[in-house]
Motif scaffolding. Structure first.
Motif, PDB file in Angstrom:
ATOM      1  N   ASP A   1      13.304 -50.347 -70.248  1.00 38.03           N
ATOM      2  CA  ASP A   1      12.426 -49.176 -70.311  1.00 38.03           C
ATOM      3  C   ASP A   1      11.587 -49.033 -69.039  1.00 38.03           C
ATOM      4  OD1 ASP A   1      13.329 -48.591 -72.848  1.00 38.03           O
ATOM      5  OD2 ASP A   1      11.693 -49.628 -73.861  1.00 38.03           O
ATOM      6  N   ALA A   2      11.293 -50.154 -68.395  1.00 37.22           N
ATOM      7  CA  ALA A   2      10.412 -50.138 -67.225  1.00 37.22           C
ATOM      8  C   ALA A   2      11.124 -49.669 -65.967  1.00 37.22           C
ATOM      9  CB  ALA A   2       9.817 -51.529 -67.005  1.00 37.22           C
ATOM     10  N   PHE A   3      12.471 -49.766 -65.925  1.00 39.17           N
ATOM     11  CA  PHE A   3      13.143 -49.438 -64.665  1.00 39.17           C
ATOM     12  C   PHE A   3      14.311 -48.472 -64.796  1.00 39.17           C
ATOM     13  CE2 PHE A   3      15.071 -53.538 -66.019  1.00 39.17           C
ATOM     14  CZ  PHE A   3      16.400 -53.180 -66.091  1.00 39.17           C
ATOM     15  N   MET A   4      14.605 -47.994 -65.997  1.00 36.95           N
ATOM     16  CA  MET A   4      15.753 -47.113 -66.167  1.00 36.95           C
ATOM     17  C   MET A   4      15.363 -45.803 -66.845  1.00 36.95           C
ATOM     18  SD  MET A   4      19.010 -46.572 -65.737  1.00 36.95           S
ATOM     19  CE  MET A   4      19.499 -48.201 -65.187  1.00 36.95           C
ATOM     20  N   LYS A   5      15.651 -44.695 -66.177  1.00 35.88           N
ATOM     21  CA  LYS A   5      15.489 -43.372 -66.767  1.00 35.88           C
ATOM     22  C   LYS A   5      16.861 -42.884 -67.225  1.00 35.88           C
ATOM     23  CE  LYS A   5      11.685 -42.138 -63.645  1.00 35.88           C
ATOM     24  NZ  LYS A   5      11.249 -41.199 -62.577  1.00 35.88           N
ATOM     25  N   VAL A   6      16.879 -42.072 -68.269  1.00 32.84           N
ATOM     26  CA  VAL A   6      18.142 -41.554 -68.778  1.00 32.84           C
ATOM     27  C   VAL A   6      18.250 -40.065 -68.461  1.00 32.84           C
ATOM     28  CG1 VAL A   6      19.607 -41.237 -70.802  1.00 32.84           C
ATOM     29  CG2 VAL A   6      18.154 -43.261 -70.630  1.00 32.84           C
ATOM     30  N   ASP A   7      19.369 -39.704 -67.851  1.00 36.52           N
ATOM     31  CA  ASP A   7      19.666 -38.318 -67.502  1.00 36.52           C
ATOM     32  C   ASP A   7      20.692 -37.799 -68.504  1.00 36.52           C
ATOM     33  OD1 ASP A   7      20.366 -35.910 -66.394  1.00 36.52           O
ATOM     34  OD2 ASP A   7      21.137 -36.718 -64.502  1.00 36.52           O
ATOM     35  N   HIS A   8      20.256 -36.915 -69.403  1.00 37.30           N
ATOM     36  CA  HIS A   8      21.150 -36.349 -70.417  1.00 37.30           C
ATOM     37  C   HIS A   8      21.825 -35.089 -69.871  1.00 37.30           C
ATOM     38  CE1 HIS A   8      18.373 -38.730 -73.013  1.00 37.30           C
ATOM     39  NE2 HIS A   8      19.503 -39.015 -73.618  1.00 37.30           N
ATOM     40  N   ARG A   9      23.149 -35.045 -69.992  1.00 34.58           N
ATOM     41  CA  ARG A   9      23.905 -33.905 -69.491  1.00 34.58           C
ATOM     42  C   ARG A   9      24.815 -33.353 -70.589  1.00 34.58           C
ATOM     43  NH1 ARG A   9      25.582 -36.010 -63.360  1.00 34.58           N
ATOM     44  NH2 ARG A   9      23.515 -36.869 -62.830  1.00 34.58           N
ATOM     45  N   GLN A  10      25.193 -32.097 -70.457  1.00 37.33           N
ATOM     46  CA  GLN A  10      25.993 -31.415 -71.471  1.00 37.33           C
ATOM     47  C   GLN A  10      27.320 -30.946 -70.888  1.00 37.33           C
ATOM     48  OE1 GLN A  10      25.073 -30.862 -74.727  1.00 37.33           O
ATOM     49  NE2 GLN A  10      23.060 -31.830 -74.531  1.00 37.33           N
ATOM     50  N   GLY A  11      28.410 -31.124 -71.664  1.00 36.36           N
ATOM     51  CA  GLY A  11      29.689 -30.539 -71.324  1.00 36.36           C
ATOM     52  C   GLY A  11      30.645 -31.467 -70.588  1.00 36.36           C
ATOM     53  N   VAL A  12      31.937 -31.170 -70.721  1.00 36.32           N
ATOM     54  CA  VAL A  12      32.945 -31.991 -70.067  1.00 36.32           C
ATOM     55  C   VAL A  12      32.862 -31.862 -68.549  1.00 36.32           C
ATOM     56  CG1 VAL A  12      34.558 -32.085 -72.002  1.00 36.32           C
ATOM     57  CG2 VAL A  12      34.664 -30.165 -70.407  1.00 36.32           C
ATOM     58  N   GLU A  13      32.419 -30.690 -68.062  1.00 34.33           N
ATOM     59  CA  GLU A  13      32.266 -30.542 -66.611  1.00 34.33           C
ATOM     60  C   GLU A  13      31.218 -31.526 -66.086  1.00 34.33           C
ATOM     61  OE1 GLU A  13      31.997 -28.086 -68.760  1.00 34.33           O
ATOM     62  OE2 GLU A  13      33.633 -26.669 -68.345  1.00 34.33           O
ATOM     63  N   ALA A  14      30.155 -31.727 -66.860  1.00 32.68           N
ATOM     64  CA  ALA A  14      29.123 -32.683 -66.458  1.00 32.68           C
ATOM     65  C   ALA A  14      29.675 -34.096 -66.439  1.00 32.68           C
ATOM     66  CB  ALA A  14      27.925 -32.590 -67.404  1.00 32.68           C
ATOM     67  N   ALA A  15      30.540 -34.418 -67.390  1.00 33.09           N
ATOM     68  CA  ALA A  15      31.167 -35.739 -67.416  1.00 33.09           C
ATOM     69  C   ALA A  15      32.046 -35.930 -66.192  1.00 33.09           C
ATOM     70  CB  ALA A  15      31.989 -35.907 -68.684  1.00 33.09           C
ATOM     71  N   ARG A  16      32.828 -34.913 -65.870  1.00 33.01           N
ATOM     72  CA  ARG A  16      33.688 -34.995 -64.678  1.00 33.01           C
ATOM     73  C   ARG A  16      32.855 -35.199 -63.413  1.00 33.01           C
ATOM     74  NH1 ARG A  16      35.786 -29.389 -63.240  1.00 33.01           N
ATOM     75  NH2 ARG A  16      33.554 -29.302 -62.768  1.00 33.01           N
ATOM     76  N   ASP A  17      31.784 -34.428 -63.270  1.00 32.57           N
ATOM     77  CA  ASP A  17      30.951 -34.527 -62.078  1.00 32.57           C
ATOM     78  C   ASP A  17      30.278 -35.900 -61.986  1.00 32.57           C
ATOM     79  OD1 ASP A  17      31.696 -31.937 -61.565  1.00 32.57           O
ATOM     80  OD2 ASP A  17      29.796 -31.048 -62.219  1.00 32.57           O
TER      81      ASP A  17
END
Length: 357
Positions: A321-337
């Motif tokens: 929790d002290a050193f990792m931020k989570v970036d939430h993304r949507q869609g298969v295009e986001a997964a590919r990127d």
């Protein structure tokens, strides 16, 4: 329409998003709709060594193409299996896409195994799915962390267990490349808790030194360009980067002090080819987690193994929790990127990517 991201096995940066016609659900089968998965350097490793270890074989794809496996959560969208109902949630090995049909067998309250014929040659470790309603490892508040770190943490746990069984080969120090990677951090955390007498030395790129130091997991952090300052003490090394030049430098600097060298992941794609000349010191040995999992479970017993992993996991995950931020993304295009960026080495080690396809 189900979607899947195909990767050109001959050119891992080339991808395409494919529509997959949904076939009628087979008898006793279950259709999973992928809810979320993490994209990490571990997935790049699956692609890079996909042919060597069969990672391309887990999910069907046309000739010349493959589907990169991901760790994540899914929900049962349709079921022809009497013990598994629509709406149930599971965690396990999923395709970089939106859907997966599985054939559950060996069903218990806490898990089942995909018994599809094409998956049987692969390790059982990857074919098991946790049923979240009765999964002792499941914490609804930690789903992101489990996707980002869970499988990698177990690999780190298994590496430490292997060294501990061997008395650390008489070493005083553990040298880890790609110290910002999730598997390296996991190994460092387990070693810190269970083998505090071993000095943990993390190697990383100059731009990541501050981040790695900030995790508090390493006794010493050294940039790749400064390897000449490695302490001249008996050591073991774990190479997560797959950079031939860095590995040669470690072997050359430590030379007779290097007791054991193993390679695990490949985070530096494109830097794997070396001169072809033998390395000074011990020949690197490839670490394959499923094989060591079998050995460790036999040594500790299934219950002892589960309890040991859970104890070390709780210590580690609260620290993230002290050193990792989570970036939430949507869609298969986001997964590919996200996959492409990670393949290119552009991922920020302080950011974990979770995609809802």
């Amino acid at each position: 329409m189900p979607l899947t991201i195909h990767v050109n096995k001959a050119d891992l940066g080339e991808t395409r998003i494919a529509d997959i016609a949904a076939a009628p659900l087979a008898a006793n089968a279950v259709r999973l709709r992928v809810e979320s998965f993490a994209v990490t350097a571990n997935n790049v490793t699956y692609a890079v060594i996909g042919d060597m270890f069969g990672y391309w074989n887990f999910f069907p794809a046309p000739d010349g193409w493959g589907v990169v496996p991901m760790w994540g959560h899914a929900v049962v969208e349709a079921s022809n299996h009497g013990e598994i109902g629509i709406g149930e949630r599971v965690y396990g090995y999923l395709p970089m896409g939106t859907h997966l049909d599985v054939l559950p067998g060996k069903v218990s309250d806490g898990q089942f195994t995909d018994m599809a014929e094409y998956r049987q040659p692969m390790s059982l470790f990857y074919n098991q799915y946790s049923r979240l309603a009765a999964d002792p490892e499941h914490d609804p508040s930690r789903e992101d962390a489990r996707m980002l770190f869970g499988p990698l943490f177990k690999t780190g746990f298994l590496i430490e267990s292997m060294f501990a069984r061997e008395g650390w080969y008489g070493a005083e120090a553990l040298v880890m490349t790609s110290a910002s990677s999730k598997t390296a951090m996991s190994l460092a955390s387990v070693a810190k808790a269970t083998s505090p007498q071993i000095r943990r030395i993390g190697l990383t790129s100059p731009g990541n030194v501050d981040f790695v130091e900030g995790t508090g997991l390493y006794d010493e952090v050294i940039a790749y360009g400064d390897l000449s300052v490695l302490p001249p003490v008996r050591s073991v090394s774990v190479d997560f980067a797959g950079n031939a030049g860095v590995l040669r430098a470690i072997h050359s600097v430590l030379d007779g002090q290097l007791a054991y060298s193993c390679t695990v992941g490949v985070t530096h794609v494109g830097a794997r080819e070396g001169s072809g000349d033998p390395l000074p010191g011990p020949a690197p040995i490839l670490f394959f987690a499923p094989d060591h999992a079998t050995t460790t479970v036999k040594a500790l017993g299934p219950q002892g193994f589960a309890e040991a992993v859970a104890a070390r996991w709780r210590e580690f995950v609260t620290r993230t929790d002290a050193f990792m931020k989570v970036d939430h993304r949507q869609g298969v295009e986001a997964a590919r990127d996200a996959y492409r960026a990670t393949l290119a080495g552009m991922a920020d080690p302080a950011v974990g990517i979770v995609v809802r396809p």
